[in-house]
Design an enzyme around this catalytic site. Structure first.
Site, PDB file in Angstrom:
ATOM      1  N   GLY A  10      29.708  37.272  86.286  1.00 56.14           N
ATOM      2  CA  GLY A  10      30.313  35.998  85.360  1.00 56.14           C
ATOM      3  C   GLY A  10      31.309  36.773  84.351  1.00 56.14           C
ATOM      4  CG  LEU A  12      28.503  38.791  78.154  1.00 59.51           C
ATOM      5  CD1 LEU A  12      29.533  39.608  77.359  1.00 59.51           C
ATOM      6  CD2 LEU A  12      27.361  38.010  77.411  1.00 59.51           C
ATOM      7  CB  ILE A  37      17.171  33.080  86.829  1.00 59.37           C
ATOM      8  CG1 ILE A  37      17.987  32.017  86.257  1.00 59.37           C
ATOM      9  CG2 ILE A  37      17.767  34.394  86.589  1.00 59.37           C
ATOM     10  CD1 ILE A  37      18.367  32.035  84.803  1.00 59.37           C
ATOM     11  CB  ALA A  60      23.467  29.928  80.592  1.00 60.62           C
ATOM     12  CB  THR A 101      25.035  28.791  72.501  1.00 57.82           C
ATOM     13  OG1 THR A 101      26.448  28.147  72.131  1.00 57.82           O
ATOM     14  CG2 THR A 101      24.291  28.140  72.479  1.00 57.82           C
ATOM     15  CG  ASP A 102      29.055  28.280  69.012  1.00 51.18           C
ATOM     16  OD1 ASP A 102      28.825  28.869  70.118  1.00 51.18           O
ATOM     17  OD2 ASP A 102      29.951  27.640  68.791  1.00 51.18           O
ATOM     18  CE1 TYR A 126      24.762  26.122  76.969  1.00 57.22           C
ATOM     19  CE2 TYR A 126      25.895  25.845  74.997  1.00 57.22           C
ATOM     20  CZ  TYR A 126      25.472  26.584  75.875  1.00 57.22           C
ATOM     21  OH  TYR A 126      25.839  27.987  75.790  1.00 57.22           O
ATOM     22  CE  LYS A 130      22.258  29.502  76.191  1.00 60.94           C
ATOM     23  NZ  LYS A 130      22.094  30.559  77.322  1.00 60.94           N
TER      24      LYS A 130
END
Ligand code: NAP
Length: 290
Positions: A10, A12, A37, A60, A101-102, A126, A130
């Protein structure tokens, strides 16, 4: 230290694998073909056979608008599978590094950077999923790093989304499109390369916990796009717009700049300003012949 890296191809994951390999870490890359996963048996089989000291999970379901329609899948990948990973980590004695995440913040009540002490207030499925993933890890494990990231871009591009914002803007400009970008959502664009370096430093401290991890500064998506075009020497027709006029399915945070307070408390310096990181990324693209 032996590390198992989930989502190694991915956006990252690619930069984590590259940087950690350069640092001579013992890191095992796992793509979705190696480990799904959402499959409890696969997680257990793969991770019990590796017995890593640390599992890094970059996987994710993060196509934000799609999450609104696919609530069950959002919770399957972002919560249920994360619970499985946490439980397997308990069994193997591994620590877990997981990314949030933000989007756990809404940004409608606050216009100064959020610290890890601020109460989350997600405004999308989302963000809700998360946040539930974060809470599940905190409920089950002691040895965890939960890192909230924001506005990621890296040379691998986001596999889940099929692009990253920088590449999308450059593509639209090269196609001669008129471009409209929202000017009422403020974030911190963040380089996955810089993120990988900080994650490495964080792991060296062994200080588990919740961390905000972003480049510094903040801008709207419109300002981000303008800076991309300036650095890339492009001059498309670009117009600022509002979230309401843009009409995306999911609501997004109006303001989600993250203060990396806990990282500093762990003795780690702030990341550089987002404009410096972006300038390096645009230069590297040129070197890569893009
Ligand atoms: N992108 C952003 O702007 C952003 C911002 C804040 C936080 N984050 C968080 O940062 C993390 C990494 O994001 P990213 O941009 O690097 O994402 P990405 O490019 O989509 O990478 C995700 C990786 O996970 C794998 N994966 C997805 N579902 C899986 C599953 N069910 N089982 C096993 N592997 C699976 C993907 O493989 P396949 O492609 O083969 O499915 C891919 O290798 C995520 O937790 C995301 O929520 C991202």
């Amino acid at each position: 230290m032996k590390i198992a890296l989930i989502g190694s191809d991915g956006q990252l994951g690619t930069d984590i694998f590259k940087y950690f390999t350069d640092k001579k870490m013992d890191i095992v890359p796992l793509t979705q073909q190696d480990i799904e996963i959402c499959d409890k048996n696969a997680c257990s089989d793969v991770l019990f056979s590796l017995k890593p000291d640390l599992v890094i999970n970059t996987a994710a379901f993060h196509i934000v608008d799609q999450c609104e329609d696919e609530v069950a899948k959002s919770f399957e990948v972002n919560v249920e599978a994360v619970k499985t990973l946490a439980q397997v980590c308990l069994g193997t004695g591994s620590a877990l590094m997981h990314f949030s995440t933000d989007f756990v913040f809404g940004g409608y009540e606050k216009k100064t950077p959020y610290t890890e002490d601020d109460c989350p207030s997600p405004v999308s499925i989302y963000g809700i999923s998360k946040l539930a993933g974060e809470l599940t890890i905190r409920y089950l494990l002691k040895d965890y790093y939960i890192c909230r990231l924001c506005g990621l871009y890296g040379h691998a591009g986001s596999l889940g989304k099929g692009y990253n914002f920088v590449e999308l803007m450059i593509k639209l400009a090269n196609e001669g499109k008129d471009i409209k970008v929202v000017d009422d959502q403020v974030l911190t664009p963040t380089s996955t390369k810089d993120t990988a370096e900080k994650l490495y430093e964080l792991i060296q401290t062994g200080k588990y916990g919740l961390y905000h991890l972003t480049n510094t500064g903040g801008c709207s998506w419109y300002e981000f796009a303008c800076e991309i075009f300036r650095l890339a020497g492009l001059n498309p027709k670009i117009t600022p717009t509002t979230s309401e006029a843009f009409g995306a399915k999911a609501r997004r945070p109006a303001y989600s700049v993250l203060d990396n307070k806990n990282l500093r408390a762990a003795g780690i310096k702030d990341m550089r300003h987002w404009k410096k990181a972006l300038a390096d990324y645009i230069n590297e693209r040129k070197l890569l012949g893009k």
